[in-house]
Design a protein around this motif. Structure first.
Motif, PDB file in Angstrom:
ATOM      1  N   THR A  36       2.837  -1.306   2.444  1.00 24.12           N
ATOM      2  CA  THR A  36       3.317  -2.346   1.538  1.00 24.12           C
ATOM      3  C   THR A  36       3.686  -3.625   2.273  1.00 24.12           C
ATOM      4  OG1 THR A  36       4.233  -0.553   0.194  1.00 24.12           O
ATOM      5  CG2 THR A  36       4.877  -2.786  -0.377  1.00 24.12           C
ATOM      6  N   ALA A  37       4.413  -3.500   3.361  1.00 24.21           N
ATOM      7  CA  ALA A  37       4.827  -4.701   4.104  1.00 24.21           C
ATOM      8  C   ALA A  37       3.611  -5.433   4.668  1.00 24.21           C
ATOM      9  CB  ALA A  37       5.783  -4.316   5.226  1.00 24.21           C
ATOM     10  N   PHE A  38       2.613  -4.679   5.129  1.00 26.98           N
ATOM     11  CA  PHE A  38       1.402  -5.288   5.667  1.00 26.98           C
ATOM     12  C   PHE A  38       0.645  -6.049   4.584  1.00 26.98           C
ATOM     13  CE2 PHE A  38      -3.212  -4.825   6.276  1.00 26.98           C
ATOM     14  CZ  PHE A  38      -3.370  -5.581   7.425  1.00 26.98           C
ATOM     15  N   ILE A  39       0.486  -5.422   3.413  1.00 29.75           N
ATOM     16  CA  ILE A  39      -0.248  -6.053   2.315  1.00 29.75           C
ATOM     17  C   ILE A  39       0.492  -7.288   1.809  1.00 29.75           C
ATOM     18  CG2 ILE A  39      -1.055  -5.730  -0.044  1.00 29.75           C
ATOM     19  CD1 ILE A  39      -2.783  -4.386   2.057  1.00 29.75           C
ATOM     20  N   ASN A  40       1.819  -7.237   1.803  1.00 29.05           N
ATOM     21  CA  ASN A  40       2.591  -8.363   1.289  1.00 29.05           C
ATOM     22  C   ASN A  40       2.508  -9.607   2.177  1.00 29.05           C
ATOM     23  OD1 ASN A  40       3.564  -7.524  -1.169  1.00 29.05           O
ATOM     24  ND2 ASN A  40       5.364  -6.523  -0.317  1.00 29.05           N
ATOM     25  N   GLY A  50       8.419  -8.824   0.818  1.00 25.67           N
ATOM     26  CA  GLY A  50       7.787  -8.155   1.947  1.00 25.67           C
ATOM     27  C   GLY A  50       8.495  -6.905   2.406  1.00 25.67           C
ATOM     28  N   GLU A  51       9.620  -6.526   1.815  1.00 23.24           N
ATOM     29  CA  GLU A  51      10.322  -5.320   2.215  1.00 23.24           C
ATOM     30  C   GLU A  51       9.614  -4.092   1.661  1.00 23.24           C
ATOM     31  OE1 GLU A  51      14.322  -5.612   0.924  1.00 23.24           O
ATOM     32  OE2 GLU A  51      14.837  -7.250   2.278  1.00 23.24           O
ATOM     33  N   LEU A  52       9.813  -2.965   2.333  1.00 27.48           N
ATOM     34  CA  LEU A  52       9.223  -1.721   1.863  1.00 27.48           C
ATOM     35  C   LEU A  52       9.816  -1.337   0.524  1.00 27.48           C
ATOM     36  CD1 LEU A  52       9.147   0.476   5.085  1.00 27.48           C
ATOM     37  CD2 LEU A  52       7.261  -0.770   4.059  1.00 27.48           C
ATOM     38  N   THR A  53       8.960  -0.957  -0.430  1.00 26.10           N
ATOM     39  CA  THR A  53       9.448  -0.504  -1.719  1.00 26.10           C
ATOM     40  C   THR A  53       9.591   1.004  -1.762  1.00 26.10           C
ATOM     41  OG1 THR A  53       7.162  -0.537  -2.497  1.00 26.10           O
ATOM     42  CG2 THR A  53       8.493  -2.482  -2.928  1.00 26.10           C
ATOM     43  N   SER A  54       9.210   1.672  -0.693  1.00 27.46           N
ATOM     44  CA  SER A  54       9.451   3.102  -0.532  1.00 27.46           C
ATOM     45  C   SER A  54      10.050   3.303   0.848  1.00 27.46           C
ATOM     46  CB  SER A  54       8.148   3.896  -0.659  1.00 27.46           C
ATOM     47  OG  SER A  54       8.346   5.245  -0.272  1.00 27.46           O
ATOM     48  N   PRO A  55      11.083   4.129   0.980  1.00 22.68           N
ATOM     49  CA  PRO A  55      11.693   4.308   2.301  1.00 22.68           C
ATOM     50  C   PRO A  55      10.863   5.175   3.242  1.00 22.68           C
ATOM     51  CG  PRO A  55      12.750   5.738   0.713  1.00 22.68           C
ATOM     52  CD  PRO A  55      11.785   4.883  -0.062  1.00 22.68           C
ATOM     53  N   TYR A  56       9.779   5.768   2.733  1.00 23.49           N
ATOM     54  CA  TYR A  56       8.992   6.692   3.547  1.00 23.49           C
ATOM     55  C   TYR A  56       7.855   5.939   4.232  1.00 23.49           C
ATOM     56  CZ  TYR A  56      11.674   9.764   0.603  1.00 23.49           C
ATOM     57  OH  TYR A  56      12.712  10.366  -0.067  1.00 23.49           O
ATOM     58  N   VAL A  57       7.945   5.829   5.540  1.00 20.33           N
ATOM     59  CA  VAL A  57       6.950   5.109   6.326  1.00 20.33           C
ATOM     60  C   VAL A  57       5.762   6.010   6.660  1.00 20.33           C
ATOM     61  CG1 VAL A  57       6.547   3.832   8.467  1.00 20.33           C
ATOM     62  CG2 VAL A  57       8.737   3.626   7.287  1.00 20.33           C
ATOM     63  N   LEU A  58       6.025   7.278   6.920  1.00 16.59           N
ATOM     64  CA  LEU A  58       4.993   8.250   7.285  1.00 16.59           C
ATOM     65  C   LEU A  58       5.014   9.407   6.297  1.00 16.59           C
ATOM     66  CD1 LEU A  58       2.917   9.383   9.385  1.00 16.59           C
ATOM     67  CD2 LEU A  58       4.883  10.485  10.507  1.00 16.59           C
ATOM     68  N   THR A  59       3.833   9.792   5.796  1.00 18.07           N
ATOM     69  CA  THR A  59       3.720  10.942   4.899  1.00 18.07           C
ATOM     70  C   THR A  59       2.699  11.918   5.459  1.00 18.07           C
ATOM     71  OG1 THR A  59       1.979   9.975   3.506  1.00 18.07           O
ATOM     72  CG2 THR A  59       4.271   9.502   2.914  1.00 18.07           C
ATOM     73  N   PRO A 215       8.984   2.429  -9.854  1.00 18.77           N
ATOM     74  CA  PRO A 215       7.620   2.109 -10.289  1.00 18.77           C
ATOM     75  C   PRO A 215       6.620   2.206  -9.141  1.00 18.77           C
ATOM     76  CG  PRO A 215       8.917   0.104 -10.039  1.00 18.77           C
ATOM     77  CD  PRO A 215       9.868   1.249  -9.851  1.00 18.77           C
ATOM     78  N   PRO A 216       5.338   2.311  -9.455  1.00 18.92           N
ATOM     79  CA  PRO A 216       4.305   2.466  -8.420  1.00 18.92           C
ATOM     80  C   PRO A 216       3.924   1.128  -7.779  1.00 18.92           C
ATOM     81  CG  PRO A 216       3.304   2.540 -10.580  1.00 18.92           C
ATOM     82  CD  PRO A 216       4.784   2.452 -10.816  1.00 18.92           C
ATOM     83  N   ILE A 217       4.824   0.575  -6.971  1.00 20.54           N
ATOM     84  CA  ILE A 217       4.554  -0.703  -6.309  1.00 20.54           C
ATOM     85  C   ILE A 217       4.541  -0.569  -4.791  1.00 20.54           C
ATOM     86  CG2 ILE A 217       5.358  -2.185  -8.175  1.00 20.54           C
ATOM     87  CD1 ILE A 217       8.050  -2.350  -6.840  1.00 20.54           C
ATOM     88  N   ALA A 218       4.532   0.662  -4.291  1.00 21.18           N
ATOM     89  CA  ALA A 218       4.330   0.903  -2.864  1.00 21.18           C
ATOM     90  C   ALA A 218       2.886   1.331  -2.645  1.00 21.18           C
ATOM     91  CB  ALA A 218       5.286   1.974  -2.355  1.00 21.18           C
ATOM     92  N   LEU A 219       2.264   0.810  -1.596  1.00 28.27           N
ATOM     93  CA  LEU A 219       0.867   1.134  -1.296  1.00 28.27           C
ATOM     94  C   LEU A 219       0.786   1.931  -0.003  1.00 28.27           C
ATOM     95  CD1 LEU A 219      -2.145   0.705  -2.051  1.00 28.27           C
ATOM     96  CD2 LEU A 219      -2.096  -1.279  -0.521  1.00 28.27           C
TER      97      LEU A 219
END
Length: 225
Positions: A36-40, A50-59, A215-219
């Protein structure tokens, strides 16, 4: 008779090979990165700043046929120290420490929509830890070191039912986003402390149930191994 036997062997071999290929397709391992931060940097994908909308960086996700298990991890923090201007000995030194940890793990079920689209759904158990602490250090008129501290510590534990949509750009790479329902118990502890006047220390604790729809706004960029 020999021709019939050969035909049956051919059919059995073909079916076995097809079953093995299907099993391979239904058993895989995926690594996801929160992009998300990269795309923003180029597009406003929803967070606005530009902040992460999900706290999970790695899945991470492992599929076993019709079901799978997944996990997610995130960490963010900083530690700063601000010295007095011009090294003034009677001015305070400011210290700031921030740390945020998030982890989840859960069960995944699969619903293919098309060769390009997959829908996943399930439920995670999620844990969050968020600490914010700042303190000043100063030497008083008696030459004693005085520390004044303000801190906030929040932790949460809950369940996150989810729906995860994934679009396959290739066999090895896809884009994904998710809709989450957050239901969690949380506790917040706020403290104000002084080494010079400990009798005036204050501790405030707040507990409660938090719920909300993310909402689904994290990529996510998904890589299949």
């Amino acid at each position: 008779m020999k021709q019939l036997a050969a035909f049956l062997i051919f059919i059995s071999t073909t079916l076995a090979s097809s079953a093995q290929e299907e099993a391979a397709n239904l058993s895989h391992f995926e690594i996801g990165l929160n992009a998300t931060a990269f795309i923003n940097q180029y597009l406003d994908f929803g967070s606005g700043n530009g902040e992460l909308t999900s706290p999970y960086v790695l899945t991470l996700e492992k599929r076993f046929g019709k079901f799978g298990i997944r996990a997610g991890f995130g960490v963010d923090g900083n530690r700063d120290k601000e010295d007095p201007p011009n090294g003034e000995p009677t001015a305070p030194t400011l210290n700031i420490h921030e740390l945020q940890l998030n982890a989840r793990t859960g069960l995944v079920l699969y619903q293919p929509l098309s060769p390009r689209w997959d829908l996943k759904y399930g439920c995670d158990a999620a844990f969050g830890y968020d600490q914010n602490k700042n303190w000043t250090e100063i030497t008083n008129f008696f030459g004693e070191r005085v520390v004044n501290t303000n801190s906030d510590l929040e932790w949460s534990l809950g369940l996150n039912p989810f729906v995860f949509a994934q679009f396959h750009l290739s066999d090895k790479f896809s884009l994904a986003t998710e809709l989450l329902l957050d239901i969690s118990y949380r506790q917040v502890v706020e403290k104000t402390q002084s080494s010079e006047f400990p009798e005036f220390d204050v501790r405030q604790q707040t507990t409660g149930l938090r719920y909300g729809l993310n909402p689904p706004i994290a990529l996510f960029f998904i890589f299949r191994l």
